[in-house]
Design a protein around this motif. Structure first.
Motif, short mmCIF file in Angstrom:
data_model
loop_
_atom_site.label_atom_id
_atom_site.label_comp_id
_atom_site.label_asym_id
_atom_site.label_seq_id
_atom_site.Cartn_x
_atom_site.Cartn_y
_atom_site.Cartn_z
N TYR A 18 14.30 8.69 -83.94
CA TYR A 18 13.73 9.31 -85.14
C TYR A 18 12.99 10.62 -84.83
O TYR A 18 12.38 11.22 -85.71
CB TYR A 18 12.77 8.32 -85.81
CG TYR A 18 13.48 7.14 -86.42
CD1 TYR A 18 14.05 7.23 -87.69
CD2 TYR A 18 13.62 5.94 -85.71
CE1 TYR A 18 14.72 6.15 -88.25
CE2 TYR A 18 14.29 4.86 -86.27
CZ TYR A 18 14.84 4.97 -87.53
OH TYR A 18 15.52 3.90 -88.08
N ASP A 19 13.09 11.06 -83.57
CA ASP A 19 12.45 12.31 -83.16
C ASP A 19 13.37 13.48 -83.50
O ASP A 19 14.46 13.60 -82.94
CB ASP A 19 12.16 12.27 -81.66
CG ASP A 19 11.34 13.47 -81.20
OD1 ASP A 19 11.21 14.44 -81.98
OD2 ASP A 19 10.84 13.43 -80.06
N ILE A 20 12.95 14.31 -84.42
CA ILE A 20 13.82 15.42 -84.86
C ILE A 20 14.07 16.42 -83.73
O ILE A 20 15.03 17.21 -83.80
CB ILE A 20 13.21 16.15 -86.08
CG1 ILE A 20 11.82 16.72 -85.74
CG2 ILE A 20 13.14 15.23 -87.28
CD1 ILE A 20 11.24 17.59 -86.85
N LYS A 21 13.24 16.41 -82.69
CA LYS A 21 13.42 17.33 -81.58
C LYS A 21 14.40 16.79 -80.54
O LYS A 21 14.85 17.53 -79.66
CB LYS A 21 12.06 17.61 -80.91
CG LYS A 21 11.06 18.32 -81.82
CD LYS A 21 9.74 18.54 -81.10
CE LYS A 21 8.73 19.23 -82.03
NZ LYS A 21 7.41 19.41 -81.37
N GLU A 22 14.71 15.53 -80.62
CA GLU A 22 15.60 14.90 -79.66
C GLU A 22 17.05 15.33 -79.94
O GLU A 22 17.49 15.30 -81.09
CB GLU A 22 15.48 13.38 -79.74
CG GLU A 22 16.10 12.63 -78.60
CD GLU A 22 15.32 12.80 -77.29
OE1 GLU A 22 15.96 12.68 -76.23
OE2 GLU A 22 14.11 13.07 -77.35
N PRO A 23 17.81 15.74 -78.91
CA PRO A 23 19.21 16.13 -79.12
C PRO A 23 20.02 14.99 -79.73
O PRO A 23 19.85 13.83 -79.36
CB PRO A 23 19.71 16.45 -77.70
CG PRO A 23 18.47 16.75 -76.93
CD PRO A 23 17.39 15.88 -77.51
N GLU A 24 20.89 15.32 -80.66
CA GLU A 24 21.67 14.28 -81.35
C GLU A 24 22.58 13.52 -80.40
O GLU A 24 22.78 12.31 -80.55
CB GLU A 24 22.48 14.89 -82.48
CG GLU A 24 23.13 13.84 -83.37
CD GLU A 24 23.64 14.40 -84.68
OE1 GLU A 24 24.79 14.87 -84.68
OE2 GLU A 24 22.90 14.36 -85.68
N LEU A 25 23.13 14.21 -79.41
CA LEU A 25 24.01 13.54 -78.45
C LEU A 25 23.26 12.44 -77.68
O LEU A 25 23.83 11.39 -77.37
CB LEU A 25 24.61 14.55 -77.47
CG LEU A 25 25.72 15.45 -78.04
CD1 LEU A 25 26.18 16.46 -77.00
CD2 LEU A 25 26.90 14.61 -78.52
N GLU A 26 21.99 12.69 -77.39
CA GLU A 26 21.18 11.69 -76.70
C GLU A 26 20.95 10.49 -77.62
O GLU A 26 21.01 9.33 -77.18
CB GLU A 26 19.83 12.31 -76.30
CG GLU A 26 18.86 11.34 -75.63
CD GLU A 26 19.36 10.79 -74.30
OE1 GLU A 26 18.86 9.73 -73.87
OE2 GLU A 26 20.25 11.41 -73.69
#
Length: 225
Positions: A100-108
């Motif tokens: 749910y972290d918007i800064k986290e890369p989507e691929l991760e």
């Protein structure tokens, strides 16, 4: 010409407005049925759900068809909540928060989701993980579904609710009778205003709902090509 039309000469115009608005409502509902079935297809194929696709009941009323779509939209909400519960149960808190972290890369995020689905299903595709991430991270879809459910419930409970969806084509007086049960100017004005208010809100919410679903289904199509 009906006696009421002689007494209230603007009634024929109001009747035509009612017919036009009613048809707009039905067209909008039909598009929502189609969009919902698209999302149901994605959930069933990629996330192991077993949601039954829906069809507009042509012999039913507006209220009955509202209830059909509300039921399946509620089931979709339930499935998304179940996915979230599975993620929360099987992931370490730090990894769960990453989803749910918007800064986290989507691929991760997709890699994390795929790990959970591999545990649940024994095997999982990146497409399934991507769908899960899109659904979990889409506040837009969650909010639009909730908004649309509320509007459908209001429409079903309104003066529109008891009208058959096949009433179009049966003639002005039949349509008017089905909607109001009488031909009086005050009732016509009230019905037209009710239609206009519900339809404006319903169309706006429906467009957001359809766009949110299209985002998910388009990504799935790109992924499997």
């Amino acid at each position: 010409m009906a006696l009421s039309d002689l007494l209230y000469p603007d009634n024929p115009k109001r009747k035509q407005e009612l017919i036009h608005l009613h048809q707009e409502l039905l067209d909008c509902m039909s598009t929502n049925f189609h969009a919902t079935n698209e999302l149901v297809g994605v959930l069933n194929e990629h996330l192991g759900c077993a949601i039954t696709p829906i069809e507009m009941r042509e012999s039913g009323t507006v209220k009955e068809n509202c209830e059909i779509i509300i039921q399946v939209m509620s089931e979709i909400q339930h499935q998304v909540q179940k996915i979230d519960s599975d993620m929360k149960e099987k992931l370490e808190p730090v990894l769960y928060q990453k989803l749910y972290d918007i800064k986290e890369p989507e691929l991760e995020k997709i890699a994390i989701a795929q790990r959970v689905f591999s545990i649940i299903f024994g095997e999982a595709t990146s497409t399934a993980a991507m769908v899960a991430i899109k659904l979990l991270g889409s506040n837009h879809l969650t909010l639009t579904v909730s908004k649309l459910i509320g509007l459908l419930a209001q429409i079903g409970a309104s003066v529109l609710g008891g009208v058959s969806i096949t009433i179009i084509g049966l003639g002005l007086e039949m349509i008017l009778h089905a909607i109001l049960g009488a031909v009086e100017r005050s009732q016509l004005l009230t019905a037209v205003r009710s239609y206009e208010k519900h339809l404006a809100e319903f169309k706006a919410a429906s467009e957001k709902y359809q766009r949110a679903i299209h985002e998910v289904t388009s990504l799935v199509r790109q992924q499997v090509q």
